[in-house]
Design a protein around this motif. Structure first.
Motif, PDB file in Angstrom:
ATOM      1  N   TYR A  20      -8.561  -0.485   1.167  1.00 39.69           N
ATOM      2  CA  TYR A  20      -8.420  -1.701   0.374  1.00 39.69           C
ATOM      3  C   TYR A  20      -9.773  -2.301   0.036  1.00 39.69           C
ATOM      4  N   TYR A 148       5.638   0.566  -7.154  1.00 40.27           N
ATOM      5  CA  TYR A 148       4.297   0.168  -6.735  1.00 40.27           C
ATOM      6  C   TYR A 148       3.695  -0.785  -7.754  1.00 40.27           C
ATOM      7  N   SER A 166      -1.010   0.386  -5.477  1.00 39.30           N
ATOM      8  CA  SER A 166      -0.913  -0.144  -4.108  1.00 39.30           C
ATOM      9  C   SER A 166       0.497  -0.671  -3.850  1.00 39.30           C
ATOM     10  N   GLU A 167       0.771  -0.975  -2.584  1.00 36.56           N
ATOM     11  CA  GLU A 167       2.079  -1.475  -2.154  1.00 36.56           C
ATOM     12  C   GLU A 167       3.196  -0.521  -2.575  1.00 36.56           C
ATOM     13  N   PRO A 186       8.059   1.359   3.175  1.00 37.62           N
ATOM     14  CA  PRO A 186       6.650   1.608   2.832  1.00 37.62           C
ATOM     15  C   PRO A 186       6.332   3.095   2.851  1.00 37.62           C
TER      16      PRO A 186
END
Length: 230
Positions: A20, A148, A166-167, A186
């Protein structure tokens, strides 16, 4: 049904994992040298994809077994209330990908989710017919839903596109494709970087990636999602 012109894109594609911290650094640097994608706000948007595979999971095993030529078929939206849906055939030979896209209605997408593909025969162009033949002969059905958040940057030269996802989450509840809120498992701990271009990567963009010191990976969200759900 009338269909919009098929969009076909052939590019080299490279994928990386990044922390990140590096994600934030890279986004800041790319903002200074590339344009933000026109989708979403300031090049940021939501992506939800529903992947299909044959009764024997041929596309999944082609990837697992490392076949040079492989394909994926998916539906894609950028908002649950979107009136149209992208239907994509993504083919890869080594690092080179060829993605062909047509737009279909929500109603047609719902038919696909039920395993009904006859509407494709009423559309114009070779891609709908090819998709119908593949999906009927292979008894294709929905397999997993992946979602995402994406930040995207573009450079017109060499059709260069860089995305940072991300996510990322996954679910087997494909019937929730158009739901406002869905429960996701996830999938990836870290963001993913994809670099796509025609011919060669421009030097100043290549230098930006070298500074970040990324290690290229053979990453498939679809493959990881299916294995995660086994």
């Amino acid at each position: 049904m009338e269909v919009e012109d098929t969009i076909s894109v052939m590019r080299t594609e490279k994928k990386y994992l990044l922390s990140y911290q590096k994600k934030n650094i890279l986004e800041n640097r790319l903002s200074g040298i590339m344009k933000r994608d026109e989708y979403g706000r300031m090049g940021r948007y939501f992506v939800r994809s529903l992947y299909f595979d044959s009764i024997y999971d041929d596309d999944l095993f082609d990837k697992i077994n490392g076949l040079e030529y492989r394909k994926k078929i998916r539906l894609r939206i950028y908002h649950p209330e979107q009136k149209w849906v992208k239907l994509e055939l993504k083919q890869k030979r080594g690092a080179v990908q060829n993605k062909k896209t047509i737009k279909i209605s929500r109603e047609d997408a719902e038919q696909m989710m039920e395993g009904r593909y006859d509407f494709l025969l009423k559309m114009q162009g070779p891609l709908p017919i090819a998709l119908y033949q593949i999906m009927e002969q292979g008894v294709y059905r929905p397999k997993c839903l992946i979602e995402y958040h994406r930040a995207a940057f573009v450079e017109d030269t060499n059709n260069t596109r860089i995305t940072i996802d991300s996510e990322t989450g996954v679910t087997g509840r494909y019937e929730n494709f158009f739901s406002d809120r869905i429960s996701l498992q996830p999938l990836l701990k870290y963001p993913t970087l994809e670099v796509k271009y025609n011919g060669f990567l421009l030097d100043y963009i290549k230098e930006m990636l070298e500074i970040a010191d990324f290690t290229e990976v053979s990453l498939s969200k679809y493959e990881m999602s299916r294995l995660e759900m086994i």
